[in-house]
Design an enzyme around this catalytic site. Structure first.
Site, short mmCIF file in Angstrom:
data_model
loop_
_atom_site.label_atom_id
_atom_site.label_comp_id
_atom_site.label_asym_id
_atom_site.label_seq_id
_atom_site.Cartn_x
_atom_site.Cartn_y
_atom_site.Cartn_z
N CYS A 84 -0.39 4.21 1.95
CA CYS A 84 -0.20 4.08 3.39
C CYS A 84 1.24 4.38 3.77
O CYS A 84 1.53 5.27 4.57
CB CYS A 84 -0.50 2.67 3.87
SG CYS A 84 -2.14 2.09 3.48
N ASP A 85 2.14 3.60 3.23
CA ASP A 85 3.49 3.55 3.76
C ASP A 85 4.52 4.32 2.93
O ASP A 85 5.68 4.42 3.32
CB ASP A 85 3.94 2.08 3.87
CG ASP A 85 2.93 1.25 4.68
OD1 ASP A 85 2.31 1.85 5.58
OD2 ASP A 85 2.78 0.06 4.42
N CYS A 142 0.85 -1.20 0.00
CA CYS A 142 0.00 0.00 0.00
C CYS A 142 0.88 1.24 0.00
O CYS A 142 1.36 1.68 1.05
CB CYS A 142 -0.92 -0.01 1.22
SG CYS A 142 -2.00 1.42 1.33
#
Lengths: 74, 425
Positions: free
Chosen positions: B256-257, B253
């Site tokens: 996200c990261d 992701c």
């Protein structure tokens, strides 16, 4: 109780974690690790990994929005 | 002792239930709830029969939300039992039969009922998966006055919840957050009477016979009809060290990261839309992004390709696959193989973001239902599978186009066909 949420602005699970804690009336510090390099390092050291969100609930580290684990700690 | 159940509320709960000398059966009910309509006369009958030894009370759930929530009651009907101020025995939900209710009452009166962990839920339509397909099916089934339950292994919302912005879902402003879109669908389904059970991982299914049985860790679901909408998940990178370095350099992701990779060099694996778009996204943070793709051209749309290829901070390694992830605590390099020359080389990198397609979540349905060679469930245009009473909807179905709109469309059809199936019986 001291709760920190390490997060990034575009991360959906971070938003879920934040909204969940709000719904439980838990006070917490919301830390944007994309804007704060020291906080990012702190998070990596505490959790041993680089995925967000990371929650620090009274020194207990929760990686990801793990609701069951969060429930057991708050 | 009155033999009719009394209606109580927030204020009288402590006195009537917690401080009661007799054991108490508490019935949380709502209006317009089909299983409540079945249960209410049954509850009255039990009150008449057992009123001497047990107290029967009713709580109107919608007007006593706080009370309901404090006992984690999220749906109607819910029957809870109390003795000496504490909850005892297992709760009953959904369509509750007379013998079932009698067994619990006699268990309490006989002192043989200790808290049983497993719960039972009887429903009309059970929907497996709370993404756009499952929730759309729920909206239609619940509106048709069928008692509808959606279970999800995590939190409802599906893959859309992890999408930052949804640009192409009709009727939205084109910048709606995936999370908000799914929150809307969820609320719509719940407002029509759907029960949403989160964190229920399916352990076993039995589709034989009229009544379908689905087992999760703590609950047995019995349904007249099942809609499978379990969706798909990102395919894991088939390389040595993937599991070991997941979260520590291997990620699925980027939204996200990605932000944790400021001023680093990262790799994106894949050549479809997601891979190419996320590579562009990652240049917000990373110094340089290398796309590694197994073919000599992208499958992504022209627009996405052009944006990536004109970006000076993106380069591409064609015809190659990752064989091994290297590092100590975190990823430091990867070993890649050129598929044409079979030559292997090491490439230094700080992170690997994987976008190599999806795989259907159908492990638990193997040998129970017809799957294609990739594990997707075969359904016809009415979303029927090869098993009577089992329908399929969304990304988990064999089809060419997997979009939010095609998932909701599948869900709508499955919801309507489920209603026809049940009412035609």
């Amino acid at each position: 109780m001291s709760v920190k949420v390490y997060s990034t602005p575009t991360c959906p699970y971070c938003t879920m974690a934040k909204e969940y804690l709000e719904s439980k009336n838990v006070q917490f510090d919301y830390i944007d690790v994309s804007a704060d390099r020291n906080a990012a390092n702190e998070m990596i050291t505490k959790s041993g990994q680089r995925g967000v969100p990371v929650l620090d609930i009274n020194g207990n580290i929760v990686v990801g929005f793990d609701k069951a684990k969060i429930d057991s700690l708050i | 002792m009155s033999s009719k159940p009394s209606v109580i509320d927030n204020q009288s709960f402590e006195k009537e239930v917690l401080k009661s000398n007799l054991p108490v059966a508490v019935y949380f009910y709502s209006e317009d709830c089909p299983p409540c309509i079945t249960l209410s006369p049954l509850f009255d009958k039990m009150a008449e029969a057992y009123g001497e030894q047990m107290k029967f009370v009713k709580v109107f759930r919608q007007q006593n939300r706080q009370l309901a929530e404090s006992y984690n009651v999220k749906s109607s009907p819910a029957l809870l039992f109390f003795k000496d101020g504490e909850e005892v025995c297992s709760r009953l939900n959904g369509y509750i039969s007379s013998p079932e209710l009698r067994a619990v009452i006699e268990g309490i009166l006989g002192g043989t009922c200790i808290r049983r962990e497993r719960q039972q839920v009887h429903c009309d339509v059970l929907i497996l998966g709370g993404g756009p397909a499952g929730l759309s099916a729920a909206i239609y089934a619940a509106r048709a006055k069928l008692f509808t339950v959606v279970i999800d292994e995590g939190l409802p919302g599906g893959q859309v919840s992890t999408t930052f912005h949804v640009a192409n879902y009709p009727g939205t402003n084109g910048v709606i957050r995936g999370l908000d879109l799914m929150e809307n669908m969820k609320r719509q389904a719940v407002d029509f009477g759907t029960q949403l059970d989160e964190m229920k991982e399916i352990h076993e299914v039995n589709f034989d016979g009229e009544e379908k049985h689905i087992k999760t860790q703590d609950t047995d679901y019995y349904a007249k009809c099942v809609i499978i909408a379990t969706g798909a998940q990102p395919r894991k990178l088939p390389a040595e060290g993937e599991r070991e370095f997941r979260g520590r350099g291997v990620h699925y992701c980027a939204t996200c990261d990605g932000a944790l990779y400021q001023d680093t060099n990262v790799v994106v694996v894949g050549g479809g839309n997601s891979a190419v778009e996320e590579a562009v996204f990652l240049t917000r943070y990373a110094k340089h992004v290398t796309i590694i793709h197994q073919f000599d051209h992208f499958q992504a749309s022209k627009a996405a390709q052009e944006e990536a290829l004109k970006n000076p901070n993106i380069s591409v390694i064609w015809d190659s696959e990752i064989r091994k992830i290297n590092g100590e605590n975190f990823v430091t390099s990867i070993t890649i193989e050129n598929l044409k020359t079979r030559e292997q080389k090491e490439l230094e990198t700080d992170g690997v973001f994987v976008y190599i397609g999806m795989q259907p979540k159908t492990d638990v349905f193997k040998d129970k239902i017809a799957l294609d060679e990739y594990g997707y469930i075969v359904g016809d245009e009415d979303m029927k599978t090869n098993v009577d009473g089992i329908f399929v909807a969304g990304d988990v179905r064999v089809k060419k186009i997997r979009q939010i709109a095609t998932a909701t469309s599948d869900g709508v059809i499955a919801g309507i066909m489920a209603e026809r199936y049940i009412n035609g019986k």
